[in-house]
Motif scaffolding. Structure first.
Motif: not given
Lengths: 481, 313
Positions: A439-454, A456-469
């Protein structure tokens, strides 16, 4: 050729689809995209006769049809190829193709006819790496997919639905699938292609339909849109709902992985710090749950470094202060026929240290179990209360790192907020928290940092409050326009 | 205790029925002699419970009881001095057979039904080979005392029962039930599933050894002494409401089930029903008890409100 109009569907009073329209022409490849849970699979299952729609109409070649059973759909020329194949591993290719409708000659199954027909279809698809008499269990996933397609062709399917066909394929096998889809196209078969992967959508499809939250967003010609457009159409809803405030102070590192890998994960570099909630985003099959299981020693890393320890077993992880709130609490989290107390004390009893029986009551109050009745069997509790018991189970051993896999799936709104508050509270108390969520809203609302997997690899790390896009772009592997 | 209630009621009714036919039964001597007679089965039921609640079976206990008795008679051969060393050996033998059952089931992943069925045949064959059909030797007086003297038999029974109850309340017992209920959740909570299961089988072997020691003194030496006991034990456990497949039921109820079964046999005997009918009765009970459990489940699984009400009662 196929027209679906105003399709609506509810499960147990919960609306999962409403007013969805879809039109497909012969020889067209039509992609269907949307977030996890948007309703793509439900729509396809309606087309395949697995579910029955409550509203709307389906027409094939201008004739109104209604499928009460998958066989009805099959007779009308609709074939669906699921992510999990429905093949019998011990039987041969042709036996699978003709399962349940074997040609009979003089009272016996006519194997020759079966093999000949199968061989002909394989040849038409340009498949020469295996023959009709090969047992299915010896075939690769890609080859099994071919068998499913041959089966569809032998049923004279004119509409073929492929549900995430590349999810289980290796990189080089994807090309083969492309070729296969084009062959189907040449034969005038309409292909409905469900995928998260935007690259495939752009490589293959003529039209793309976007579904969000069970509703049709739009259908467009693929050449008229960019991948940014698609991502924006797939997500982009208001962030409503309440989330606790973010962390104020990040403490020492509680867990670190460098170059971690398994057969599904590659080059994982990850750090979890005290006081922080790290969100893990990714599409289905991106390796999110595998990451949690690797960190927890249930499907251990085979490569890389990890501190405080690279666990080889669950017990080792627990002793090192790592806990996992599993995705499926009924099959992996709880002993449903045991009491709340016995479940809460399970970890303590298993490793022989942690909270005492007398401390359970306080813990149940702390996780806001309502009512905190210790004798109750957990199977009678609501989803939210069950999840609170799972949390209590881990809190008895006071872990330093707590991994959550879909912590609020199937949980009502009130319990959801309570669990979110509790996660933040635990972080404030110095726990390092990792949270996987679809759930993207949950991820964005809760996380201090968001790590995105694609894949089997880490595709990138986004800061708190990043957009769903931003998250979806990374997760889907957006092609640069 | 709440879950043991139905079987305790049934037991009370049967005991009352026996007392009506045979007033001697309610005098201390009469009742204690019933307890002594029931002791081996109750002990076996406690052992069988541990295995069943973890989702397994132990079909080898009947043959194991026979092996224990035959081995004891042959090794002691009337020699009083040999009593204690042989007793120790019998206990070890029971533990080893249970350990093998557990190891084969968990490590080699042979379903316990097959493992213990195989063990039953292996042990039966070994007894036959060793004795040629007619056991030789004799037990010592000291050995026979355990099964013969009511005081000893009851004391051993009480010790076993208390130990079983304590064990089931301890970490081991709670994790054992969790394994029977949901093996995967238990493993992901850090439970050593394999170890817990092996211990359960080992303790079942131990219970067969103790039951064998009692039966040797009580029933004497024969190659048929343990025959059918595995089915009696399973029937007793199921009668106590313990669910096959694991995760549900208490050891108290399982032991009460054994008493009930024994009481039923006593009653049939008093009414002059042929002993040959014993197996038939057992079969009917086994099927009926499992069916009753299966029928009850949908009600329990039904609406949450009902579940809550159930918990209050």
């Amino acid at each position: 050729m196929l027209t679906m109009t105003g399709i609506g569907k509810s499960f147990f009073g919960v609306r999962v689809l409403s007013g969805v329209d879809l039109a497909v022409a012969p020889g067209e490849v039509h992609a269907i995209v949307g977030e996890n849970g948007a309703g793509k699979s439900t729509l396809m299952k309606i087309l395949a006769g697995v579910h029955q729609h409550d509203e709307g109409t389906i027409e094939i070649d201008g004739r109104r049809v209604s499928f009460g059973h998958p066989l009805d759909a099959q007779r009308a020329g609709v074939a669906i190829i699921y992510q999990e194949f429905n093949l019998l591993p011990e039987r041969t290719v042709s036996e699978n193709v003709f399962l349940g409708r074997e040609p009979i000659r003089r009272g016996l199954v006519d194997r020759t006819a079966m093999d000949t027909a199968t061989a002909r279809l394989l040849a038409e698809l340009g498949e020469d790496s295996f023959g009709p008499r090969q047992p299915v269990k010896r075939l690769s996933v890609a080859q099994q997919q071919v068998v499913e397609i041959v089966k569809a062709l032998s049923l004279d399917a004119r509409i073929v639905v492929m549900d995430e066909p590349t999810a289980a394929l290796a990189e080089h096998e994807v090309e083969l699938l492309y070729r296969l889809v084009r062959r189907l196209q040449e034969r005038g078969i309409a292909v409905l292609y469900i995928s998260h992967r935007l690259r495939e959508v752009f490589d293959l499809s003529d039209h793309v339909t976007v579904i969000k939250d069970g509703r049709l967003v739009t259908t467009v010609a693929t050449e008229d849109v960019t991948s940014e457009d698609l991502v924006r159409l797939m997500v982009g809803r208001d962030l409503n709902g309440y989330f606790p405030p973010r962390s104020t102070s990040v403490g020492e590192t509680r867990l670190q992985v460098t170059g971690g890998g398994t057969d599904r994960l590659h080059d994982i570099d990850l750090k979890l710090n005290a006081g922080e909630i790290v969100g893990i985003a990714g599409l289905q099959g991106s390796g999110r749950s595998e990451l949690a299981k690797a960190l927890f020693g249930a499907e251990p890393f085979t490569r890389g470094e990890m501190t405080p320890v690279r666990p080889r077993s669950v017990r080792q992880a627990i002793r090192a202060g790592i806990g996992l709130v599993t995705e499926d609490r009924k099959s992996e989290g709880l002993a449903l026929r045991q009491s709340v107390r016995d479940n809460a004390l399970l970890v303590t009893r298993a490793i022989g240290r942690g909270a005492r029986r007398s401390g359970v009551r306080d813990l149940l109050e702390r996780v806001r179990l309502t009512p905190p009745r210790e004798e109750q069997e957990v199977r009678y509790l609501s989803g939210g209360n069950q999840q609170k018991v799972v949390l209590a189970k881990w809190m008895t051993v006071a872990p330093k790192v707590l991994l959550f896999d879909e912590p609020t799936r199937g949980v009502d709104v009130g319990a959801k907020a309570a669990i979110h508050d509790l996660m933040r509270e635990l972080a404030e108390d110095g726990m390092a928290i990792m949270m996987i969520s679809s759930e993207l809203p949950e991820l964005i609302g809760m996380s201090d940092r968001i790590v995105v997997l694609r894949e089997g690899r880490i595709a990138g790390t986004l800061p708190a409050g990043s957009s769903e896009e931003a998250i979806m772009s990374l997760a889907a592997g957006e092609v640069s326009a | 205790m709440r879950r043991a209630l139905p079987i305790l009621v049934v037991l009370a009714v049967l005991l009352a029925a026996i007392a009506i036919v045979n007033p001697f039964f309610i005098e201390p001597a009469g009742f204690l002699s019933f307890v002594r007679r029931a002791a081996p089965l109750v002990i076996l039921a406690a052992g069988q419970y541990l295995v069943i609640v973890a989702g397994e079976f132990d079909l080898s206990v009947g043959s194991l009881v026979t092996v224990e008795v035959v081995v004891a008679a042959r090794l002691i051969d009337g020699d009083e001095a040999a009593t204690w060393p042989v007793l120790a050996l019998l206990i070890v033998l029971g533990l080893v057979v249970g350990l093998v059952n557990g190891a084969v089931t968990t490590l080699l992943r042979v379903p316990s039904f097959i493992t213990t069925l195989g063990m039953m045949l292996v042990l039966s064959g070994a007894v036959f080979l060793w004795t040629g059909g007619a056991p030789r030797g004799a037990l010592s007086q000291a050995f026979r005392m355990f099964g013969r003297q009511t005081g000893w038999a009851v004391l051993i029974l009480v010790v076993v029962a208390v130990a079983a109850v304590v064990l089931m309340r301890a970490n081991f017992g709670r994790t054992l039930i969790a394994v029977g209920d949901n093996e995967r959740a238990a493993a992901l909570s850090g439970v050593r599933v394999t170890r817990v299961r092996i211990i359960a089988f080992t303790l079942s072997g131990l219970s067969a050894a103790v039951a064998g020691i009692l039966l040797g003194g009580f029933a004497g030496v024969s190659a048929q002494v343990g025959q059918g006991l595995e089915f009696q034990a399973i029937t007793a456990v199921v009668l106590g409401g313990v669910v096959l497949g694991g995760g549900r039921g208490t050891v108290v109820a399982a032991m009460a089930g054994a008493f009930t079964l024994e009481a039923l046999f006593t009653l049939l005997n008093l009414y002059g029903v042929s002993g040959a009918l014993k197996f038939t009765v057992q079969g009917v009970i086994l099927i009926a008890a499992v069916a009753a459990g299966a029928i009850r489940l949908p009600f329990l699984d039904a609406p949450k409100v009902k579940g809550d009400a159930h918990a209050v009662s």
